[in-house]
Design a protein around this motif. Structure first.
Motif, PDB file in Angstrom:
ATOM      1  N   ASP A  18       8.167 -52.986  -0.298  1.00 15.32           N
ATOM      2  CA  ASP A  18       9.569 -52.943  -0.677  1.00 15.32           C
ATOM      3  C   ASP A  18       9.719 -53.634  -2.039  1.00 15.32           C
ATOM      4  O   ASP A  18       8.780 -54.218  -2.568  1.00 15.32           O
ATOM      5  CB  ASP A  18      10.450 -53.580   0.385  1.00 15.32           C
ATOM      6  N   ASN A  19      10.878 -53.543  -2.618  1.00 20.49           N
ATOM      7  CA  ASN A  19      11.094 -54.067  -3.969  1.00 20.49           C
ATOM      8  C   ASN A  19      10.860 -55.566  -4.063  1.00 20.49           C
ATOM      9  O   ASN A  19      10.288 -56.043  -5.038  1.00 20.49           O
ATOM     10  CB  ASN A  19      12.504 -53.725  -4.444  1.00 20.49           C
ATOM     11  N   GLU A  20      11.284 -56.304  -3.067  1.00 24.85           N
ATOM     12  CA  GLU A  20      11.118 -57.759  -3.094  1.00 24.85           C
ATOM     13  C   GLU A  20       9.646 -58.153  -3.046  1.00 24.85           C
ATOM     14  O   GLU A  20       9.200 -59.028  -3.788  1.00 24.85           O
ATOM     15  CB  GLU A  20      11.876 -58.391  -1.921  1.00 24.85           C
ATOM     16  N   SER A  21       8.877 -57.493  -2.205  1.00 24.97           N
ATOM     17  CA  SER A  21       7.447 -57.789  -2.120  1.00 24.97           C
ATOM     18  C   SER A  21       6.727 -57.424  -3.407  1.00 24.97           C
ATOM     19  O   SER A  21       5.872 -58.168  -3.874  1.00 24.97           O
ATOM     20  CB  SER A  21       6.817 -57.033  -0.956  1.00 24.97           C
ATOM     21  N   ALA A  22       7.071 -56.297  -3.986  1.00 25.81           N
ATOM     22  CA  ALA A  22       6.460 -55.878  -5.240  1.00 25.81           C
ATOM     23  C   ALA A  22       6.788 -56.867  -6.351  1.00 25.81           C
ATOM     24  O   ALA A  22       5.926 -57.226  -7.158  1.00 25.81           O
ATOM     25  CB  ALA A  22       6.936 -54.482  -5.612  1.00 25.81           C
ATOM     26  N   ARG A  23       8.026 -57.337  -6.389  1.00 22.01           N
ATOM     27  CA  ARG A  23       8.442 -58.312  -7.405  1.00 22.01           C
ATOM     28  C   ARG A  23       7.673 -59.620  -7.229  1.00 22.01           C
ATOM     29  O   ARG A  23       7.196 -60.202  -8.207  1.00 22.01           O
ATOM     30  CB  ARG A  23       9.946 -58.566  -7.285  1.00 22.01           C
ATOM     31  N   ASN A  24       7.530 -60.078  -5.996  1.00 23.14           N
ATOM     32  CA  ASN A  24       6.791 -61.314  -5.735  1.00 23.14           C
ATOM     33  C   ASN A  24       5.325 -61.186  -6.132  1.00 23.14           C
ATOM     34  O   ASN A  24       4.752 -62.119  -6.698  1.00 23.14           O
ATOM     35  CB  ASN A  24       6.912 -61.728  -4.273  1.00 23.14           C
ATOM     36  N   ARG A  25       4.727 -60.048  -5.849  1.00 18.89           N
ATOM     37  CA  ARG A  25       3.329 -59.844  -6.242  1.00 18.89           C
ATOM     38  C   ARG A  25       3.180 -59.853  -7.750  1.00 18.89           C
ATOM     39  O   ARG A  25       2.235 -60.430  -8.292  1.00 18.89           O
ATOM     40  CB  ARG A  25       2.793 -58.542  -5.666  1.00 18.89           C
ATOM     41  N   GLN A  26       4.129 -59.251  -8.462  1.00 19.20           N
ATOM     42  CA  GLN A  26       4.095 -59.230  -9.914  1.00 19.20           C
ATOM     43  C   GLN A  26       4.239 -60.649 -10.478  1.00 19.20           C
ATOM     44  O   GLN A  26       3.525 -61.031 -11.409  1.00 19.20           O
ATOM     45  CB  GLN A  26       5.204 -58.329 -10.448  1.00 19.20           C
ATOM     46  N   ILE A  27       5.141 -61.432  -9.905  1.00 19.01           N
ATOM     47  CA  ILE A  27       5.331 -62.818 -10.343  1.00 19.01           C
ATOM     48  C   ILE A  27       4.058 -63.629 -10.115  1.00 19.01           C
ATOM     49  O   ILE A  27       3.613 -64.383 -10.987  1.00 19.01           O
ATOM     50  CB  ILE A  27       6.534 -63.465  -9.630  1.00 19.01           C
TER      51      ILE A  27
END
Length: 55
Positions: A18-27
């Motif tokens: 999901d978008n939140e998980s993808a954002r956290n992985r990118q961070i």
């Protein structure tokens, strides 16, 4: 050969996030890059403080 490609895709490439998980992985990836480039422990601590505020 096509079946082998499908197997690899199903194992390694079909991870749906999901978008939140993808954002956290990118961070976390960028955090690790910045920590690796830090020249001192104090700089590493500052990087940790900055990134931890974003999570």
């Amino acid at each position: 050969m096509k079946q082998l490609a499908q197997v690899f895709t199903s194992i390694f490439g079909a991870e749906h996030l999901d978008n939140e998980s993808a954002r956290n992985r990118q961070i976390h990836r960028e955090w690790d890059r910045q920590r690796a480039q830090a020249s001192s422990p104090a700089e590493r601590e500052e990087i940790d403080a900055i990134f931890s505020r974003n999570l």
